[in-house]
Scaffold this motif. Structure first.
Motif, short mmCIF file in Angstrom:
data_model
loop_
_atom_site.label_atom_id
_atom_site.label_comp_id
_atom_site.label_asym_id
_atom_site.label_seq_id
_atom_site.Cartn_x
_atom_site.Cartn_y
_atom_site.Cartn_z
N ASP A 165 35.84 35.13 35.05
CA ASP A 165 37.01 34.78 35.86
C ASP A 165 36.64 34.60 37.33
O ASP A 165 37.22 33.75 38.02
CB ASP A 165 38.07 35.87 35.72
CG ASP A 165 39.35 35.52 36.43
OD1 ASP A 165 39.98 34.51 36.07
OD2 ASP A 165 39.73 36.25 37.38
N LEU A 166 35.68 35.35 37.82
CA LEU A 166 35.28 35.30 39.23
C LEU A 166 34.19 34.28 39.50
O LEU A 166 34.13 33.70 40.60
CB LEU A 166 34.82 36.70 39.67
CG LEU A 166 34.40 36.86 41.13
CD1 LEU A 166 35.57 36.56 42.06
CD2 LEU A 166 33.87 38.27 41.38
N GLN A 169 34.65 30.77 41.28
CA GLN A 169 35.06 30.82 42.68
C GLN A 169 33.89 31.14 43.60
O GLN A 169 33.86 30.69 44.75
CB GLN A 169 36.17 31.86 42.85
CG GLN A 169 36.84 31.84 44.20
CD GLN A 169 38.01 32.80 44.26
OE1 GLN A 169 37.93 33.93 43.79
NE2 GLN A 169 39.12 32.35 44.83
N ASN A 170 32.94 31.92 43.11
CA ASN A 170 31.79 32.32 43.92
C ASN A 170 30.58 32.42 43.00
O ASN A 170 30.28 33.48 42.46
CB ASN A 170 32.07 33.65 44.62
CG ASN A 170 30.94 34.08 45.52
OD1 ASN A 170 30.22 33.26 46.07
ND2 ASN A 170 30.75 35.39 45.67
N SER A 171 29.89 31.31 42.82
CA SER A 171 28.81 31.22 41.82
C SER A 171 27.48 31.64 42.43
O SER A 171 26.87 30.90 43.20
CB SER A 171 28.71 29.79 41.29
OG SER A 171 29.95 29.33 40.81
N ASN A 247 29.33 26.46 40.13
CA ASN A 247 30.54 25.69 40.40
C ASN A 247 30.85 25.57 41.89
O ASN A 247 31.25 24.51 42.36
CB ASN A 247 31.73 26.34 39.68
CG ASN A 247 33.00 25.53 39.81
OD1 ASN A 247 33.12 24.45 39.25
ND2 ASN A 247 33.96 26.05 40.57
N ARG A 248 30.62 26.67 42.62
CA ARG A 248 31.04 26.69 44.03
C ARG A 248 30.31 27.84 44.72
O ARG A 248 30.37 28.99 44.26
CB ARG A 248 32.55 26.90 44.09
CG ARG A 248 33.18 26.95 45.46
CD ARG A 248 34.69 27.06 45.29
NE ARG A 248 35.40 27.04 46.55
CZ ARG A 248 35.74 28.14 47.24
NH1 ARG A 248 35.42 29.33 46.76
NH2 ARG A 248 36.40 28.03 48.38
N THR A 249 29.63 27.52 45.82
CA THR A 249 28.88 28.57 46.51
C THR A 249 28.82 28.28 48.00
O THR A 249 28.92 27.12 48.42
CB THR A 249 27.46 28.72 45.91
OG1 THR A 249 26.84 29.89 46.44
CG2 THR A 249 26.60 27.49 46.19
N GLU A 266 28.83 22.37 45.70
CA GLU A 266 29.36 22.44 44.33
C GLU A 266 28.47 21.73 43.33
O GLU A 266 27.84 20.71 43.65
CB GLU A 266 30.77 21.80 44.29
CG GLU A 266 31.76 22.41 45.26
CD GLU A 266 33.05 21.61 45.36
OE1 GLU A 266 34.12 22.24 45.38
OE2 GLU A 266 32.98 20.36 45.40
#
Length: 383
Positions: A165-166, A169-171, A247-249, A266
């Motif tokens: 789940d997390l 958002q912060n990979s 995904n996103r960092t 991303e």
């Protein structure tokens, strides 16, 4: 005829009601939610975290939230099965293992003796699944299992039982399920990372009281089924650029033109290419990543920020490789990539199922960063 009809009716009734004879109400069962394993004084220590379905049902139905308590059972034995069976005499109701969602190993239990016993039991007992989220820790397992949730939410929504789940958002460190871990661990010259958890007591508070929260702290590195080392998160930061599932960092950059900004990058596209030069295996890494500016600290040309980001990403990737080389760990799985593309050459060069590497084996790291915009504000930068 009457007698035959009576017999037929009795048979029909017996068929209809037979399926309910052994049924048990869910409130009469104890559901194990997570399992932990430690190894202390030549004994295997088992921890079982209990899940309350009644609390989940009330909250998801919109009912009043109750304080969620952590119930953990602990037992010790000379084998995994003996330790598990020591939980039964003190249990007041029947235990069920079919709802276990996570498995946690203390680093002491990651040696072959304990780990192989755990996997053997999971393989043999029909209630266990291979979809368990898998973690390691260097802290007492009791502390991990007793970490608190915000607003008394059920335990199944924690980083232990619901880590995916997390991650979008912060990979940074990708969570892994047990079947994925075992598959990658068994590959020739393969490298796999088992995420580590710790507790943090300095960020979140409730009624001015600090709440211990779970936090990803790094990972334990396995190569050819052997645990090599456990590194903190800061030493593994370069792995995010080599994972197609990133995904996103966030990355902070500062260019020579005095431009300074925070960037969200991303979904990197990664290609790892082995090749030969004068008979020696070398490797090239190509990464293409897009993103946007999330904060400007000091304005500067967009092109300069892109170059600065590419330079920092290359440094992070090379940092992971060089640290692994010093500890004789193939952190980027370069040997496995050679095994996949040139298996015969790998067999010729490998020693003990591992490709010997040099400080120059990672030949080229080519990074391309493209900033699409300045976020919602569409900040105009100097061109």
């Amino acid at each position: 005829m009457k007698r035959l009809r009576l017999i037929a009716v009795l048979l029909a009734i017996s068929v209809l009601v037979s399926g309910c004879w052994n049924a048990r109400q869910i409130e009469n069962l104890i559901y194990i939610n997570a399992l932990g394993f430690d190894y202390v004084d030549d004994q295997i220590v088992v921890y079982a975290q209990v899940l309350s379905f009644s609390t989940i049902a009330k909250q998801e139905a919109g009912g009043q939230r109750e304080n969620t308590t952590s119930i953990v059972a602990k037992a010790t034995g000379d084998t995994v099965v003996n330790a598990l069976f020591k939980l039964y005499p003190t249990s007041q109701q029947q235990l069920t293992w079919s709802h276990v969602r996570a498995i946690l190993f203390h680093v002491r239990a990651l040696n072959s003796k304990v780990f192989n016993q755990v996997i053997d039991e999971i393989n043999r007992f029909y209630e266990f699944r291979y979809t368990l989220w898998s973690f390691a820790t260097q802290e007492p397992i009791m502390d991990i299992f007793n970490a608190k949730q915000l607003f008394s939410r059920p335990l199944i929504y924690s980083q232990l039982e619901d880590p995916q789940d997390l991650y979008p958002q912060n990979s940074v460190m990708e969570p892994i399920q047990l079947f994925q871990f075992l598959a990658r661990r068994s590959e020739s010259n393969g490298v796999v990372y088992l995420p580590m958890l710790t507790t943090n007591q300095t960020v979140w508070s409730e009624d001015k009281k600090m709440l211990p929260k779970l936090k990803g702290s790094g990972a334990c590195i396995f190569q050819n089924k052997e645990m090599k080392s456990c590194w903190p998160r800061s030493d593994l930061i370069g792995l995010r650029w080599l994972n197609k599932d990133t995904n996103r960092t966030l990355i902070s950059v500062k260019s020579d033109d005095k431009g300074q900004a925070l960037l969200i990058l991303e979904k990197p596209r990664v290609r790892l290419t082995p090749f030969f030069k004068k008979g020696h295996p070398l490797f090239r890494i190509d990464v293409q990543v897009t993103g946007y500016i999330t904060q400007i600290i000091q304005k500067g040309p967009v092109e300069a920020l892109e170059k600065a980001a590419a330079k920092k990403i290359e440094a992070e990737i090379r940092g992971v490789y060089e640290r692994g080389f010093k500890q004789q760990i193939d952190t980027l799985a370069l040997g496995h990539s050679l095994y996949r593309k040139y298996p015969q050459e790998w067999k010729r060069l490998a020693k003990n199922r591992t490709l010997p590497l040099t400080s120059g084996s990672l030949d080229t790291v080519n990074i391309q960063v493209k900033l699409k915009n300045g976020g919602m504000a569409k900040v105009r930068q100097k061109q």
